[in-house]
Write an enzyme that holds these catalytic residues in place. Structure first.
Site, PDB file in Angstrom:
ATOM      1  N   GLU A  89       0.839  -1.213   0.017  1.00 27.50           N
ATOM      2  CA  GLU A  89       0.037   0.116   0.045  1.00 27.50           C
ATOM      3  C   GLU A  89       0.749   1.463  -0.018  1.00 27.50           C
ATOM      4  O   GLU A  89       1.963   1.280   0.497  1.00 27.50           O
ATOM      5  CB  GLU A  89      -0.803   0.071   1.422  1.00 27.50           C
ATOM      6  N   CYS A 102       3.128   8.328   2.118  1.00 28.38           N
ATOM      7  CA  CYS A 102       3.335   7.334   2.972  1.00 28.38           C
ATOM      8  C   CYS A 102       3.701   6.077   2.234  1.00 28.38           C
ATOM      9  O   CYS A 102       2.957   5.492   1.401  1.00 28.38           O
ATOM     10  CB  CYS A 102       2.343   7.235   3.810  1.00 28.38           C
ATOM     11  N   CYS A 109       5.318  -7.717   7.292  1.00 29.39           N
ATOM     12  CA  CYS A 109       6.155  -7.146   8.384  1.00 29.39           C
ATOM     13  C   CYS A 109       6.466  -8.168   9.237  1.00 29.39           C
ATOM     14  O   CYS A 109       5.497  -9.163   9.416  1.00 29.39           O
ATOM     15  CB  CYS A 109       5.440  -5.948   9.106  1.00 29.39           C
ATOM     16  N   CYS A 113       3.520  -6.479  15.761  1.00 31.59           N
ATOM     17  CA  CYS A 113       2.853  -5.678  16.790  1.00 31.59           C
ATOM     18  C   CYS A 113       1.318  -6.305  16.631  1.00 31.59           C
ATOM     19  O   CYS A 113       0.578  -6.088  15.404  1.00 31.59           O
ATOM     20  CB  CYS A 113       2.890  -4.059  16.352  1.00 31.59           C
ATOM     21  N   CYS A 116      -1.483  -3.939  14.908  1.00 32.07           N
ATOM     22  CA  CYS A 116      -1.289  -3.665  13.451  1.00 32.07           C
ATOM     23  C   CYS A 116      -1.761  -4.737  12.464  1.00 32.07           C
ATOM     24  O   CYS A 116      -1.321  -5.929  12.482  1.00 32.07           O
ATOM     25  CB  CYS A 116      -0.002  -3.120  13.040  1.00 32.07           C
ATOM     26  N   CYS A 333      -2.368   1.012   8.630  1.00 27.67           N
ATOM     27  CA  CYS A 333      -1.128   0.140   8.133  1.00 27.67           C
ATOM     28  C   CYS A 333      -1.584  -1.372   7.875  1.00 27.67           C
ATOM     29  O   CYS A 333      -2.112  -1.931   8.629  1.00 27.67           O
ATOM     30  CB  CYS A 333      -0.062   0.031   9.130  1.00 27.67           C
TER      31      CYS A 333
END
Ligand code: SAH
Length: 352
Positions: A89, A102, A109, A113, A116, A333
């Site tokens: 994205e 951004c 990832c 976390c 997220c 995110c």
């Protein structure tokens, strides 16, 4: 594997157009990085040459979908990587005084976390420098159609930039040298990878550093941001101070406000104390958590966000409340890639 157009050096471009006069490379370079032309729209090149270039050095991002929020000032793009098909994205945010892009630095990832959406879905692969730069170019192309020029880049999309440090550094250099955005308008956001922050301090370009803090005591941060177990808060603050000393750039803390988890008076006190350990004191960006299906907590209410900000300001901390841009378009995110409302896109472990 074929290299992508935005991973190509000037020599690669020259090699893709054999037997052409030397000025062709400069023409292509300027069309790509100054005018943000799509390769097929580089009208200064003969059509056959445009096709040849696109064949030898294809673009890396395949447009999948996009969404614009109701005010029209936030556009979120979803691409699939030509190599591997993973979703990534990019978000373009227009403000009265600046236009910010951004960018993602990884497909997925590995930082995990819990709150997220990208963390929930897991890691696919690193992006190349060109795949990062292509996001900027394509967002800049869109901004151009709205009469705007991109002025700022934040490395705050999917992925952890300092876990993909070499590609992020190369992208920063291309964005600075060829697109012409100054280092003070570039911000790298990290979950707090200390060796990465030390590497960042040695980059040729002094960029701004944002740290996704979210908690100012280890016990809570270990829960929210698991990498904290490896790089605890004390050490992180030292690394930030060293960065400040060496680079003289801003360090800011990101804080996603989670209802009754990190939005209490105690949290504000701890955060204020921590900010003051930085010289100069850190700036805090507050944003209410965007809820994700895989995490059973809510963002703080607008009133609580205001109160938390007021407490911080009362304690002498510089704090800004960020508009939760595009909650309606899944702008937190990884949410667009997770397909939470728009066209379902399945990947990784996320089946939403
Ligand atoms: N890995 C880097 C950059 C990508 S995440 C980092 O951690 O900084 C970009 C920011 O979005 C981080 O501050 C992250 O904590 C935050 N974020 C992720 N999911 C969110 C959500 N659901 N609501 C609000 N902020 C979120």
């Amino acid at each position: 594997m074929t290299i992508g157009l935005y991973d190509a050096s000037r020599d690669d471009i020259a090699a893709a157009m054999p037997n052409q006069p030397a000025y062709r490379v400069k023409q292509v370079w300027e069309a790509l990085y100054q005018q943000f032309r799509a390769p097929t729209d580089i009208t200064s090149l003969p059509a056959a040459l445009r096709d040849e270039l696109a064949n030898v050095l294809p673009e890396s991002l395949v447009w999948k979908t996009e969404s614009t929020d109701e005010t029209g000032d936030t556009v979120k793009f979803l691409w699939h990587l030509r190599d591997g098909g993973h979703p990534i994205e990019t978000v373009l945010m227009l403000y009265p005084d600046r236009a910010t892009v951004c960018v993602s630095t990884q497909a997925g990832c590995a930082m995990a976390c819990g709150f997220c959406a990208t963390g929930q879905a897991g890691f696919n692969r690193h992006l190349t420098a060109g795949e990062i730069v292509e996001q900027v170019v394509k967002a800049a192309r869109r901004a151009q159609t709205m009469g705007r020029r991109v002025s700022n880049i934040v490395f705050m999309g999917m992925g952890e930039p300092l876990a993909n440090e070499a590609a992020t550094r190369a992208a920063v250099e291309r964005i600075h040298d060829d697109i012409g955005i100054s280092a003070r308008h570039l911000t790298v956001s990290t979950v707090g990878i200390i060796p990465g922050i030390r590497q960042l301090a040695a980059w040729p370009l002094p960029v701004n550093l944002a740290v996704s803090l979210h908690a100012a005591r280890d016990e809570l941060r270990n829960e929210l941001v698991p990498i904290n177990k490896r790089y605890p808060i004390d050490d992180l603050v030292s690394a930030c101070n060293d960065y400040l000393n060496e680079r003289r750039r801003r360090v800011s803390f990101e804080w996603a406000l989670i209802d009754r988890v990190n939005d209490t008076q105690r949290d504000a006190n701890e955060l204020a104390r921590l900010c003051k350990r930085l010289r100069p004191s850190a700036h805090v960006n507050l944003i209410p958590l965007n809820p994700t299906p895989g995490w059973p907590t809510r963002g703080s209410s607008p009133q609580r966000v205001r109160e938390f900000a007021d407490i911080l300001v009362g304690l002498g901390v510089n704090a800004t409340v960020r508009r939760n841009r595009g909650t309606d378009i899944d702008a937190a995110c990884g949410q667009l890639a997770a397909g939470q409302t728009i066209t379902p896109v399945r990947f990784g472990r996320n089946d939403n």
